[in-house]
Write an enzyme that holds these catalytic residues in place. Sequence first.
Site, PDB file in Angstrom:
ATOM      1  N   ASP A 724       0.868  -1.177   0.000  1.00  0.00           N
ATOM      2  CA  ASP A 724       0.000   0.000   0.000  1.00  0.00           C
ATOM      3  C   ASP A 724       0.912   1.236   0.000  1.00  0.00           C
ATOM      4  OD1 ASP A 724      -2.127   1.694   0.016  1.00  0.00           O
ATOM      5  OD2 ASP A 724      -3.136   0.813   1.754  1.00  0.00           O
TER       6      ASP A 724
HETATM    7  C1  BGC Z   1      -5.104   3.209   0.167  1.00  0.00           C
HETATM    8  C2  BGC Z   1      -5.191   2.156  -0.940  1.00  0.00           C
HETATM    9  C3  BGC Z   1      -5.075   2.827  -2.283  1.00  0.00           C
HETATM   10  C4  BGC Z   1      -3.768   3.582  -2.331  1.00  0.00           C
HETATM   11  C5  BGC Z   1      -3.507   4.275  -3.661  1.00  0.00           C
HETATM   12  C6  BGC Z   1      -3.905   4.111  -0.008  1.00  0.00           C
HETATM   13  O1  BGC Z   1      -3.982   5.214   0.848  1.00  0.00           O
HETATM   14  O2  BGC Z   1      -5.066   2.573   1.405  1.00  0.00           O
HETATM   15  O3  BGC Z   1      -6.390   1.445  -0.831  1.00  0.00           O
HETATM   16  O4  BGC Z   1      -5.171   1.876  -3.304  1.00  0.00           O
HETATM   17  O5  BGC Z   1      -3.772   4.581  -1.320  1.00  0.00           O
HETATM   18  O6  BGC Z   1      -4.271   5.393  -3.825  1.00  0.00           O
END
Ligand code: BGC
Length: 799
Positions: A724
């Site tokens: 993530d």
């Molecule tokens: C979130 C993810 C997301 C990623 C990219 C993160 O803050 O937890 O679910 O895919 O950002 O935007």
Amino acid sequence: MERITTPEIQPFETAHTAKVRELAPECMVLLKNDGTLPLKKTGKIALFGGGARRTIKGGTGSGDVNVRHYINVEEGLENAGFEVVTKDWLDAYDAAVEKEADKYFKELRKQADAVGVNPVLFAMGKTAPVPEYDFPLDADADTAVYVLARISGEGSDRLTGEGDISLTKEEVRDILALNEKYEHFVLVLNTGGMVDLSPVESVPAILLMGQLGTPTGDVLADVLTGKSYPSGKLTMTWAPLDAYPSTEGFGGVDDTVYREGIYVGYRHFDTVKKDVIYPFGYGIGYTTFEVADPAIEASAGTVTVTATVKNTGDFKGKEIVQVYVSAPEGKLDKPYQVLAAYAKTAELLPGESAKVQACFALKDLASFDEEQDAWILEAGTYTVRVGNCSRDTVVAGTFTQDETIITEKAYKASADTAEIRAQKPGSFTWDDVKSGKCTVSDFADTLTDEQLIYLCIGAYKDADDVMEIIGNAATTVAGAAGETTGRLKDAGVPALVMADGPAGIRISKDYTLVDGEAKGGLSLGGDVMKVFTEEELQATIAAATAGGNAEAQKYYQYCVAIPIGTAIAQSWNDSLAESLGDLVGKEMDTFGIQIWLAPALNIHRSPLCGRNFEYYSEDPLISGKMAAAITKGVQKYPGHATTIKHFACNNQETNRYFSNSIVSTRAMREIYLKGFEICVKESQPHFIMTSYNLINGVHSCNRKDLITDILRNEWSFKGVVMTDWLVTGGMTINEGEKWPAASAAGNVKAGNDITMPGIPADKADIEDALANPEHPYALTRNDLLACAERVLEKILQLG
Ligand code: BGC
């Protein structure tokens, strides 16, 4: 990929919005009805509540979708021929909300400045309190609808006080008054999850509309008028907050102990026989059904359950037949029952019957025995129940397992061996790989360590600016969340573009091309941007569109929002989920996106998790099935992939980058990993995203046992693992965290192929781990090659 040069509505938008409108009634759950619904006529309607005009189409954060326009409830009712006679009330409410939100976000800004944290990060997922108000409820109509709305999103959990899980005094006052005053009254819930309805129990018609994406208001109008009908059922138990075993200790800043083990949701409530408000699997329709002649047949390791469903009412409808199994207590304790299969009927007309069939494999009933590190199916009698919610079942049959057997042993990693890699002589190009002249490994061997590192750190910008990388780390598609590396483009290796979901695709609405790079406005929006002053906002937008000029050709990318994850799951209809995946796959193709950062399938461990709306259920079977169906829908388009997330135990948002989930191995296996296992085995998503949190003291992205042993070796996952965003640093909100940030080198060591979105510190960490044997995750070039090759394989397959 098409570049759309006109702001006009595109045919795909119209078609996809119509598709969502057709499917979404199945996602609604009718909780109560005294015959008020469907409404008998259109005409004048008194419309109230926070969701009437400010309808929530989905949650906030990365899961938000930048649509051209979406239909709120007011517009939907007007489109259906209603005359909304409460415009004064709606105007006054609007003004009250705006005022409250301005005040709230200004205050948050002050707090962020005081602790020196990026204000957007600080405010992420926080929602302004529901305002206090008292506006007259008189209106000339005999039907009133009150739309109660709740929004949430990543970065913050839901609140236990009034205005989130609980209703505010004003909401209770108005709902009760309207119920008294109007001849026909409907309470509509525009929420992503549970709300405590106990103060308004007297309302006889309650519909959980949920958050249904672009056509939300039209879908509601279809259902209220009986043009369509609700046929969803809850995928989470609704009970008083303090009755969930997860409530105590939920949202611990440093550590959260999953004390309840496997007893999550109905597994707890049904076992302890505690009354709930609405049980798991509950939902009524405009008609009634009878489930008769249940029978089971067990053969060759599979149990087939059949029953006849009859529509006994006088409206058409669809029924969901749920199969629960009670396993015998043996060495391991067991929940009273576990969902083993489900089937939804086709539309049944009044009086019509249909035979339904649902199957499950015996080995899927096994429990995880920590002592033997294996799945075991214990000896004894298994009772199969059939019903229309966890609290309304009949016994369909029993079968006996004569002796306890191990159905599968956990993978045991052998000690690391330093393999010698045979290197083919010669130099190879990416074209050679594409034409089959050499393998990906041959090509990878020709790359420098630095090039391999780039393959393992995503889009990689030299900048450390957190805002820039969260909003839009991609350069190929404006507003996309990230990319695989662009640093090998000269060698012919393309970058794969990643865009968020799960309620559609999150990218910028428009962009221009500057030196071949797509530059668009921010793709992260909503109230959270109110923490910026107007100048800061303009400066941020200017940075995102840097170099663009007003004369340049503008391109447009309006996406269609689909229902939130929980709503999709409430349909209990795998083929509906697959159709929605199909729709997303088509839009990915249109906008040149190879990797969708969705679906998300963390377990609803507690109603308080701020991201539950993106997820499916408290039950891993439904979660896994829905994610698999959506993956099949997307991946049937060659070159397009899903990324199932967040692997694993990401069940709260409080301090999400540094919170440690303390979970037993059995609960991990049976609850928190199970959905991922089902999805991987049924649909082979090309990507999986690890979560931010730690599990038992180690960040999940750094866990080799999880990524290499379980995911790859046990479940045969063939794809790429990514982290993530910014799990390795830059997101500190609290001073003096107990737990450290994750390590990019640790990711490589664990078999986590791409650290996203890739920051300078990640590159430095991997370089250090290659050079320095004392590094806690010291790496060899072979370690790096293993990850880089998997990334290259996917680029070859999808690029
Ligand atoms: C979130 C993810 C997301 C990623 C990219 C993160 O803050 O937890 O679910 O895919 O950002 O935007």
